[in-house]
Design a protein around this motif. Sequence first.
Motif, short mmCIF file in Angstrom:
data_model
loop_
_atom_site.label_atom_id
_atom_site.label_comp_id
_atom_site.label_asym_id
_atom_site.label_seq_id
_atom_site.Cartn_x
_atom_site.Cartn_y
_atom_site.Cartn_z
N TYR A 201 6.39 20.45 -15.62
CA TYR A 201 5.84 21.79 -15.39
C TYR A 201 6.09 22.22 -13.95
CZ TYR A 201 3.09 21.76 -19.76
OH TYR A 201 2.68 21.74 -21.07
N ASP B 140 -5.18 28.11 -11.05
CA ASP B 140 -5.13 29.25 -11.97
C ASP B 140 -4.46 28.91 -13.31
OD1 ASP B 140 -6.27 30.71 -9.94
OD2 ASP B 140 -4.41 31.69 -9.31
N GLU B 141 -4.02 27.64 -13.44
CA GLU B 141 -3.30 27.21 -14.66
C GLU B 141 -2.09 28.09 -14.94
OE1 GLU B 141 -5.85 25.93 -18.12
OE2 GLU B 141 -7.41 26.79 -16.82
N GLU B 142 -1.37 28.41 -13.88
CA GLU B 142 -0.15 29.22 -14.04
C GLU B 142 1.06 28.29 -14.00
OE1 GLU B 142 0.27 32.33 -14.70
OE2 GLU B 142 -1.75 33.17 -14.40
N PHE B 143 1.35 27.70 -15.18
CA PHE B 143 2.47 26.77 -15.27
C PHE B 143 3.62 27.36 -16.07
CE2 PHE B 143 -1.24 23.72 -15.04
CZ PHE B 143 -0.95 23.23 -13.77
N VAL B 144 4.84 26.95 -15.70
CA VAL B 144 5.99 27.22 -16.56
C VAL B 144 6.57 25.88 -16.98
CG1 VAL B 144 6.57 29.49 -15.62
CG2 VAL B 144 7.54 27.44 -14.55
N ASP B 145 7.17 25.83 -18.15
CA ASP B 145 7.67 24.56 -18.70
C ASP B 145 9.14 24.38 -18.34
OD1 ASP B 145 8.25 22.28 -19.99
OD2 ASP B 145 7.73 23.00 -22.01
N LEU B 146 9.38 23.63 -17.27
CA LEU B 146 10.75 23.42 -16.80
C LEU B 146 11.54 22.50 -17.73
CD1 LEU B 146 9.97 23.01 -12.99
CD2 LEU B 146 11.02 24.99 -14.10
N LEU C 20 3.15 27.96 -10.48
CA LEU C 20 3.51 29.20 -9.79
C LEU C 20 2.59 29.45 -8.61
CD1 LEU C 20 4.26 31.55 -12.84
CD2 LEU C 20 5.86 30.17 -11.50
#
Lengths: 407, 407
Positions: A40, A51-57, A43
């Motif tokens: 992950y 803020d649990e602002e994740f992107v799935d790399l 951001l």
Amino acid sequence: MKLEGKVVIAQGGGPTAVINQSLVGITLEARKFVQVTRVYGSLYGVRGIIDEEFVDLTQETTHNLEQVANTPSSALLSTRDKPDEKYCKEIFKVLKAYDVRYFFYIGGNDSADTVRIVNEEADKADYEFRAIHVPKTIDNDLVLSDHTPGYGSAARFVASAFTGVNLDNRALPGVYIGVVMGRNAGFLAAASALAQKYPDDGPHLIYMPERPFNQETFLRDVQRVYDRYGRCVVAVSEGIVDENGVPMMTILSKNTEVDAHGNVQLSGTGALGDLLSDLVRTRLKIKRVRSDTFGYLQRSFIGCVSDVDQREAREVGERAAHYAIWYNMDGSISIQRTGFYSVNYQLENLSDVAGKTRHMPDEFINESGNGVTDDFKYYIRPLLGSGFPTAHRLRAPKVDKILQVNT
Amino acid sequence: MKLEGKVVIAQGGGPTAVINQSLVGITLEARKFVQVTRVYGSLYGVRGIIDEEFVDLTQETTHNLEQVANTPSSALLSTRDKPDEKYCKEIFKVLKAYDVRYFFYIGGNDSADTVRIVNEEADKADYEFRAIHVPKTIDNDLVLSDHTPGYGSAARFVASAFTGVNLDNRALPGVYIGVVMGRNAGFLAAASALAQKYPDDGPHLIYMPERPFNQETFLRDVQRVYDRYGRCVVAVSEGIVDENGVPMMTILSKNTEVDAHGNVQLSGTGALGDLLSDLVRTRLKIKRVRSDTFGYLQRSFIGCVSDVDQREAREVGERAAHYAIWYNMDGSISIQRTGFYSVNYQLENLSDVAGKTRHMPDEFINESGNGVTDDFKYYIRPLLGSGFPTAHRLRAPKVDKILQVNT
């Protein structure tokens, strides 16, 4: 024993031209390990964890990752937040909930401190967890490293810029003052010295935060150079301080802005350059005085990058993944110079790096404190990478005068 | 009939990244003609003619000329002198004494005016003489030309810089104001639009001298963008004027400096950027506001050059030599666009070019006067040259939140 779980990567602080090389180095390497369930990206630095602002790399194409690696500035976006204990407890709550076992934070010495605190919180909570600080800073001010990823490209920008303004100043003579980033360390301003090709090339004077800045000495220096060459090019670190260690910017600026780390805002304003220009103009009665503040261009300019810097930024990322996932170790990656020019990477204790600032060593600064030594040039040259452009002059012979001899 | 005698070449005004391409184009071409006895370069523009400061370019190696061609800023050095009749009489005295029959002056519309006056003096003196103005200016403000040599490379620098600062501003949001050169014409500030790749990319606002700058409209524009994107990147021409045509810099700056052409000093100070920043900070209560003044970097930076610009700058020099030496004609070389993308060169009357300023045409500026049109992007894109770097973003999917949904 394999520690199974997720990876989280974040980027903190000011961007560099190669910070995404490290991001992609960690990502591609981490994705190879079977015990890594997901990679992950958080951001806006550590703020994105809260803020649990994740992107799935894990779901990013390899091709696009390579494109992003060549793009300056933090692709995961950034933050200036400096987590305290409460902030870190929040981080854990989230990391545990997401089953994160590997945390990589790409940043400077402030970010190293964040990783250290987060790691301590993990120990307290008895949570099996690997945390690695991946270095980046254009300031080159991390201890225990020969240099830092991001420095070489910013240095290349500064040296290229001074090559140009030196030519400009030669064509239309006067005094030129270029203000370069560098809060505590003069490494980036010092890089301007690589613009000195011919003996009379500028910058003729370089002022770094490592030596107290005295206005009278400065004026005498400028006058001396101007008398000799009919012009003068000056490089100044934004972080220059007076004899009492007070930043010149603080002395001169009215609206000082302070960030979460207690740092005064130095960049994003032309005040220091304008003030030094006024000083030269009024005191030395030199008419053509110009100043530029290089500002954000020097850390994010696209298309001016050192290939050596790119390669090393990629490798510190890869090595970070190795240390955490192969060896179950925490720490901060450092770059060690092993030859001219070759490097190796090793793992340092977080507490040995976090919050500490490296300065220009004495042997890199000249005796007068207004320039650099050949030792420094030998140190920095390989970091600028291949194909560094240089200026060329006409060498056509002068023509004998006709009229002025006859009259 | 062959006009036998010497050639003199001079460079005037502000340097560009490709001005030496034109110098080398003229030199190499002129050296091929049997009627050309010598090719001299005048040091410091027309001032060097008065002072008899010539170098013999006939004795320069071809190899070094090619190296110099790739070096930014005037290799023959420059001047801001604007010759009047008396000055021109002095020029003739020298030119006659040296048996100079061909005079090439590389410069902007001020330099075209110099060539025009010099040529008129030659006619009055009944001296057989060819004089050609070879265009160069990063401002792109010469009439009758599709664009000017020097513009493409400066535009590439500006577009590259905004690509970087847009990424920087995205990572650490706030308001960013970049002040770009351009006294009377907004072409260079407009070039920042090429940094807009993704729909929300900056610069979000571009202000050019062609439209009156109103502080209230500016503040409303910034607030609107900031509300939408949480950030705002602004490009501003240094030459922006208020409703009465008075430059904002003149209104705001105390120590205004005026050159021989009556122009107020706009560059070499961060004042305009700082003032606009203060305005946004105090009126809109936005905390993180930064400004950079691109200054001299944009016209002399080494290593950021458009290959199209290089090629054309070389060719205007070569064509100038052809017109003067093959055809015995005087004038100013212009660039005509003949396709997408191809050009041709032609000779204009000096009086049609000299002292005149071209502005951004209406169809290049958007209705609100705070940005450019697609027509402008179509116009400028080929001028930036090949290999223009672009930014890439992560496209990894967002991860569903765990904690914030559960609570």
